[in-house]
Design a protein around this motif. Structure first.
Motif, mmCIF file in Angstrom:
data_model
loop_
_atom_site.group_PDB
_atom_site.id
_atom_site.type_symbol
_atom_site.label_atom_id
_atom_site.label_comp_id
_atom_site.label_asym_id
_atom_site.label_seq_id
_atom_site.Cartn_x
_atom_site.Cartn_y
_atom_site.Cartn_z
ATOM 1 N N ASN A 97 0.901 -1.124 -0.165
ATOM 2 C CA ASN A 97 0.057 0.011 0.080
ATOM 3 C C ASN A 97 0.994 1.158 -0.090
ATOM 4 O OD1 ASN A 97 -1.983 2.098 0.452
ATOM 5 N ND2 ASN A 97 -3.113 0.886 1.985
ATOM 6 N N GLY A 98 1.285 1.669 -1.160
ATOM 7 C CA GLY A 98 2.145 2.847 -1.364
ATOM 8 C C GLY A 98 1.688 3.968 -0.534
ATOM 9 N N ASP A 99 0.350 4.295 -0.255
ATOM 10 C CA ASP A 99 -0.127 5.518 0.532
ATOM 11 C C ASP A 99 0.316 5.426 1.944
ATOM 12 O OD1 ASP A 99 -0.937 6.489 -1.795
ATOM 13 O OD2 ASP A 99 -3.078 5.653 -1.629
ATOM 14 N N ALA A 100 0.254 4.189 2.384
ATOM 15 C CA ALA A 100 0.525 3.754 3.944
ATOM 16 C C ALA A 100 1.853 3.336 4.114
ATOM 17 C CB ALA A 100 -0.406 2.744 4.440
ATOM 18 N N ARG A 101 2.893 3.224 3.072
ATOM 19 C CA ARG A 101 4.086 2.954 3.451
ATOM 20 C C ARG A 101 4.946 3.986 4.277
ATOM 21 N NH1 ARG A 101 8.158 5.602 0.909
ATOM 22 N NH2 ARG A 101 7.531 7.219 -0.546
ATOM 23 N N LYS A 102 6.005 3.480 5.121
ATOM 24 C CA LYS A 102 6.723 4.210 5.723
ATOM 25 C C LYS A 102 7.925 4.942 5.200
ATOM 26 C CE LYS A 102 6.499 1.491 10.335
ATOM 27 N NZ LYS A 102 7.010 1.323 11.505
ATOM 28 N N ALA A 200 -3.725 -6.717 -1.597
ATOM 29 C CA ALA A 200 -5.188 -6.630 -1.432
ATOM 30 C C ALA A 200 -5.562 -4.812 -0.957
ATOM 31 C CB ALA A 200 -5.931 -7.493 -0.437
ATOM 32 N N ALA A 201 -4.565 -4.499 -0.572
ATOM 33 C CA ALA A 201 -4.651 -2.821 0.011
ATOM 34 C C ALA A 201 -4.155 -1.791 -1.082
ATOM 35 C CB ALA A 201 -3.830 -2.741 1.183
ATOM 36 N N THR A 202 -3.755 -2.640 -2.362
ATOM 37 C CA THR A 202 -3.459 -1.581 -3.230
ATOM 38 C C THR A 202 -4.684 -1.234 -3.955
ATOM 39 O OG1 THR A 202 -1.334 -2.913 -3.438
ATOM 40 C CG2 THR A 202 -1.925 -1.588 -5.431
ATOM 41 N N PRO A 203 -4.739 0.190 -4.087
ATOM 42 C CA PRO A 203 -5.861 0.715 -4.854
ATOM 43 C C PRO A 203 -5.942 0.123 -6.342
ATOM 44 C CG PRO A 203 -4.668 2.434 -3.786
ATOM 45 C CD PRO A 203 -3.925 1.155 -3.736
ATOM 46 N N ASP A 204 -7.275 -0.014 -6.782
ATOM 47 C CA ASP A 204 -7.555 -0.523 -7.968
ATOM 48 C C ASP A 204 -6.816 0.179 -9.045
ATOM 49 O OD1 ASP A 204 -8.910 -2.833 -6.956
ATOM 50 O OD2 ASP A 204 -10.912 -1.907 -7.395
ATOM 51 N N VAL A 205 -6.692 1.571 -8.881
ATOM 52 C CA VAL A 205 -6.376 2.399 -10.166
ATOM 53 C C VAL A 205 -4.728 2.094 -10.251
ATOM 54 C CG1 VAL A 205 -5.605 4.190 -8.266
ATOM 55 C CG2 VAL A 205 -6.018 4.864 -10.836
ATOM 56 N N VAL A 206 -4.120 1.573 -9.158
ATOM 57 C CA VAL A 206 -2.710 1.053 -9.416
ATOM 58 C C VAL A 206 -2.582 0.078 -10.498
ATOM 59 C CG1 VAL A 206 -0.514 0.266 -8.259
ATOM 60 C CG2 VAL A 206 -1.846 1.979 -7.360
#
Length: 254
Positions: A97-102, A200-206
């Motif tokens: 999940n790129g948005d939530a990555r550290k 599964a946490a990756t947005p569909d747009v990706v």
């Protein structure tokens, strides 16, 4: 050695890519060790699909050397034959999940260490447990799972990407040292797979973006990755070692 004559350990194979790989080996007649840490029911479901005469589920944390050693001994006793082929697939507590990555200003060394233990330490444990029997048989296949993010870190998962880069170096050192014993070591590096628990946490747009930018116009599936892994275990790859095959539909060309 033909695939049907091999005993294959797939670490972390109760779900996702590991389950797809275990089932793929099962379909070609290999004996399969379905390794899991906590998902016993899912691991047994994979075994049931392959067939109880051909597969066994064994619990072991691949970061624990003694548990790994016990798993190899149990598999050998069960099948009457030692493990010939290791697919180092286990992924320790990671979500794409790129948005939530550290990011670099928040990530801790422990985050790196957790991924190093899941990739490098786990591979060391399985290799040290399996090498003696492989060397005695003058046959062995080591297959590590990497990522195309090493070549193209479009999402900088600092801990995960770095651990996989280290695993690639380890794979090549393994190949150099163990080649005289008839043991090959190769890496198969996928992109984001459609779709596993880890993605599964990756947005569909990706996934849409990947599809649009991939020459074959699709996102790689676990089953397609499994096909490439079978190649490295098969007689067709007997002269190939120390290599990293990127399986992502041509998104990253190396």
């Amino acid at each position: 050695m033909e695939l049907k004559d091999q005993v294959v350990l797939v670490t972390g194979s109760s779900r996702g890519l590991g389950a797809a790989v275990a089932k793929a080996f099962g379909r070609v007649g290999a004996k399969v060790v379905v390794n899991y840490v906590s998902r016993e029911a899912q691991a047994n479901a994979v075994v049931d699909e392959i067939g109880r005469e051909q597969a066994i589920a064994i619990q072991a944390d691949v970061r624990n050397r003694e548990e790994v050693k016990a798993m190899f001994e149990e598999a050998k006793a069960h099948f009457g034959q030692s493990i010939t082929t290791i697919v180092n697939n286990a992924l320790i507590d990671f979500s794409f999940n790129g948005d939530a990555r550290k990011q670099l200003d928040t990530i801790e060394w422990e985050d790196y260490n957790q991924q190093f233990e899941g990739s490098v330490k786990a591979t060391l444990n399985t290799l040290q447990a399996g090498r003696p029997d492989m060397a005695a048989a003058k046959f062995g296949r080591i297959i590590t799972i990497g990522t195309n993010l090493v070549q193209h870190p479009v999402v900088p998962y600092h801990d995960y990407n770095t651990s996989k880069a280290a695993l690639l170096g380890m794979t090549r050192n393994i190949a150099k040292e163990l080649g005289p014993d008839g043991i090959t070591a190769n890496m198969v590096s996928g992109g984001l797979l459609l779709k596993t628990d880890a993605s599964a946490a990756t947005p569909d747009v990706v996934f849409d973006i990947i599809k649009e930018n991939t020459p074959i116009g699709s996102v790689t599936t676990p089953e397609e990755m499994a096909d490439a892994i079978l190649f490295f275990a098969s007689p067709w790859s007997r002269a190939v070692t120390g290599q990293n095959l990127i399986v992502d539909g041509g998104l990253v060309m190396n």
